[in-house]
Enzyme design. Structure first.
Site, PDB file in Angstrom:
ATOM      1  N   TYR A  64      48.149  32.728  39.059  1.00 29.82           N
ATOM      2  CA  TYR A  64      47.772  33.464  40.274  1.00 29.82           C
ATOM      3  C   TYR A  64      46.255  33.475  40.483  1.00 29.82           C
ATOM      4  O   TYR A  64      45.761  33.175  41.575  1.00 29.82           O
ATOM      5  CB  TYR A  64      48.325  34.889  40.147  1.00 29.82           C
ATOM      6  CG  TYR A  64      47.968  35.824  41.271  1.00 29.82           C
ATOM      7  CD1 TYR A  64      48.728  35.890  42.434  1.00 29.82           C
ATOM      8  CD2 TYR A  64      46.866  36.679  41.147  1.00 29.82           C
ATOM      9  CE1 TYR A  64      48.401  36.773  43.452  1.00 29.82           C
ATOM     10  CE2 TYR A  64      46.538  37.560  42.164  1.00 29.82           C
ATOM     11  CZ  TYR A  64      47.307  37.613  43.312  1.00 29.82           C
ATOM     12  OH  TYR A  64      46.972  38.483  44.309  1.00 29.82           O
ATOM     13  N   ASP A 159      42.982  39.963  46.990  1.00 27.32           N
ATOM     14  CA  ASP A 159      43.838  40.052  45.812  1.00 27.32           C
ATOM     15  C   ASP A 159      44.305  41.492  45.728  1.00 27.32           C
ATOM     16  O   ASP A 159      43.852  42.264  44.893  1.00 27.32           O
ATOM     17  CB  ASP A 159      43.004  39.672  44.572  1.00 27.32           C
ATOM     18  CG  ASP A 159      43.780  39.859  43.279  1.00 27.32           C
ATOM     19  OD1 ASP A 159      45.018  39.881  43.334  1.00 27.32           O
ATOM     20  OD2 ASP A 159      43.139  39.989  42.227  1.00 27.32           O
TER      21      ASP A 159
HETATM   22  N1  AAT Z   1      44.905  40.172  39.926  1.00 24.08           N
HETATM   23  C1  AAT Z   1      45.936  41.150  39.776  1.00 24.08           C
HETATM   24  C2  AAT Z   1      46.777  41.252  40.904  1.00 24.08           C
HETATM   25  C3  AAT Z   1      46.833  42.207  41.797  1.00 24.08           C
HETATM   26  S1  AAT Z   1      45.774  43.509  41.656  1.00 24.08           S
HETATM   27  C4  AAT Z   1      45.644  44.363  43.153  1.00 24.08           C
HETATM   28  C5  AAT Z   1      44.483  45.376  43.140  1.00 24.08           C
HETATM   29  O1  AAT Z   1      44.255  45.799  44.490  1.00 24.08           O
HETATM   30  C6  AAT Z   1      44.718  46.661  42.326  1.00 24.08           C
HETATM   31  O2  AAT Z   1      43.734  46.763  41.347  1.00 24.08           O
HETATM   32  C7  AAT Z   1      44.603  47.795  43.366  1.00 24.08           C
HETATM   33  O3  AAT Z   1      44.002  48.962  42.848  1.00 24.08           O
HETATM   34  C8  AAT Z   1      43.747  47.134  44.440  1.00 24.08           C
HETATM   35  N2  AAT Z   1      43.844  47.729  45.787  1.00 24.08           N
HETATM   36  C9  AAT Z   1      44.949  48.202  46.399  1.00 24.08           C
HETATM   37  N3  AAT Z   1      44.646  48.708  47.604  1.00 24.08           N
HETATM   38  C10 AAT Z   1      43.308  48.567  47.776  1.00 24.08           C
HETATM   39  C11 AAT Z   1      42.394  48.911  48.830  1.00 24.08           C
HETATM   40  N4  AAT Z   1      42.815  49.529  49.941  1.00 24.08           N
HETATM   41  N5  AAT Z   1      41.084  48.588  48.668  1.00 24.08           N
HETATM   42  C12 AAT Z   1      40.654  47.965  47.545  1.00 24.08           C
HETATM   43  N6  AAT Z   1      41.465  47.638  46.524  1.00 24.08           N
HETATM   44  C13 AAT Z   1      42.780  47.925  46.626  1.00 24.08           C
HETATM   45  C14 AAT Z   1      47.857  42.014  42.862  1.00 24.08           C
HETATM   46  C15 AAT Z   1      49.184  41.613  42.307  1.00 24.08           C
HETATM   47  C16 AAT Z   1      50.189  41.214  43.346  1.00 24.08           C
HETATM   48  C17 AAT Z   1      51.603  41.545  42.913  1.00 24.08           C
HETATM   49  C18 AAT Z   1      52.626  40.804  43.707  1.00 24.08           C
HETATM   50  N7  AAT Z   1      53.938  41.416  43.619  1.00 24.08           N
END
Ligand code: AAT
Length: 292
Positions: A64, A159
């Site tokens: 990913y 992400d």
């Molecule tokens: N690399 C790991 C994969 C992820 S992490 C997604 C991140 O987005 C999390 O750390 C979460 O805290 C952050 N996040 C969520 N909403 C917000 C926002 N509004 N602003 C900033 N950051 C945010 C994703 C995995 C995908 C899974 C698929 N099923």
């Protein structure tokens, strides 16, 4: 029992749950935004879970992170300013850091606890934060992008988690509009875009919003991540009005990219052949999402 009630009722994939054997729970706390869980699994190493949804595992995280970073960065010549939305584990930063042309890497993650937990339990990912080009902003990306100067970034990588918790607004039109504004002409967006097995409607909605918002090109790519529901994850690649971007053939091939830091280990998934291959779509998806 309580477990199956919780896990089979996830609105993102009702009626199914995927399981990993837990050897040892290493961390479990409620942050201001979500429940953060880290456990040691027997088959996939350490696992990071937010609100019951697997975000990454030691064994398959590289797929990913490599794809979401290099698909956009290899589609434009010498990317300089890059923004990561979410990605508090640091894995995407680690991948961006391979690009020697990059001068500035902003990251906006909402949850400090994700960052702290990654630094403690996932040093191979959190190493991304050690790159001196990284500037960390802890806050809501919706707010951050509202205050971003126009045309600031060559590439934006979203992400973010599934749209059921703090990431709800990140799949809505106003958010994509702020992204398009924050990109330079001919700049690129790569957005996590769910699974074709579970979310064709969500994919359809995102594509139709992006077709209205991004006047360059819009493409869907997908790859396999064993520990994500259905084992598949997609990416939406969009470019703004300006010099045309041909996502399908990397103009900035990774094999020729000059690296910047020596702590990087070799790529394990992404290469130029994979880049081209992941844009091929199954017939059912082309039929169900006619905008593709
Ligand atoms: N690399 C790991 C994969 C992820 S992490 C997604 C991140 O987005 C999390 O750390 C979460 O805290 C952050 N996040 C969520 N909403 C917000 C926002 N509004 N602003 C900033 N950051 C945010 C994703 C995995 C995908 C899974 C698929 N099923």
């Amino acid at each position: 029992d309580g477990v199956s009630k919780t896990y089979y009722n996830n609105p993102m994939w009702p009626g199914e749950a995927h399981s990993l054997k837990v050897e040892n729970v290493l961390y479990k706390e409620k942050s201001k935004y979500q429940e953060v869980l880290v456990f040691e699994s027997s088959a996939y190493g350490k696992v990071l879970v937010l609100d019951g949804i697997v975000q990454l595992t030691d064994k398959d995280e590289f797929v990913y992170q490599e794809m979401i970073a290099h698909l956009p960065l290899c589609s434009i010549l010498s990317p300089k300013n890059v923004l990561v939305v979410g990605g508090g584990d640091g894995g995407v930063l680690r991948e961006i850091s391979r690009h020697g042309s990059v001068e500035r890497i902003d990251i906006c993650e909402i949850d400090q606890m994700v960052i702290d937990v990654s630094k403690r339990f996932f040093p191979d990912l959190a190493i991304g934060f050690e790159d001196p080009r990284v500037r960390l902003h802890v806050g809501d990306a919706v707010e951050f992008l509202r205050n971003t100067p126009e045309g600031m970034y060559d590439a934006i990588i979203v992400d973010s988690s599934d749209p059921v918790g703090p990431a709800q607004e990140l799949v809505e039109k106003p958010f994509f509009e702020t992204i398009a504004k924050a990109l330079r002409p001919g700049g690129v967006l790569c957005n996590m875009a769910e699974s074709m097995w579970l979310h064709t409607h969500l994919i359809q909605d995102m594509i139709s919003i992006c077709r209205q918002t991004f006047k360059g090109s819009v493409h869907y790519a997908w790859t396999n991540v064993p520990t994500y529901p259905s084992g598949v994850i997609g990416f939406l690649l969009c470019s703004t009005d300006g010099p045309p971007v041909n996502f399908l053939n990397p103009i900035n091939p990774i094999e020729k990219v000059k690296g910047a830091l020596k702590f990087r280990r070799e790529l394990r998934f992404y290469n130029s052949e994979m880049h081209t291959a992941v844009f091929a779509l199954p017939s059912f998806l082309k039929r169900e999402v006619p905008l593709l």
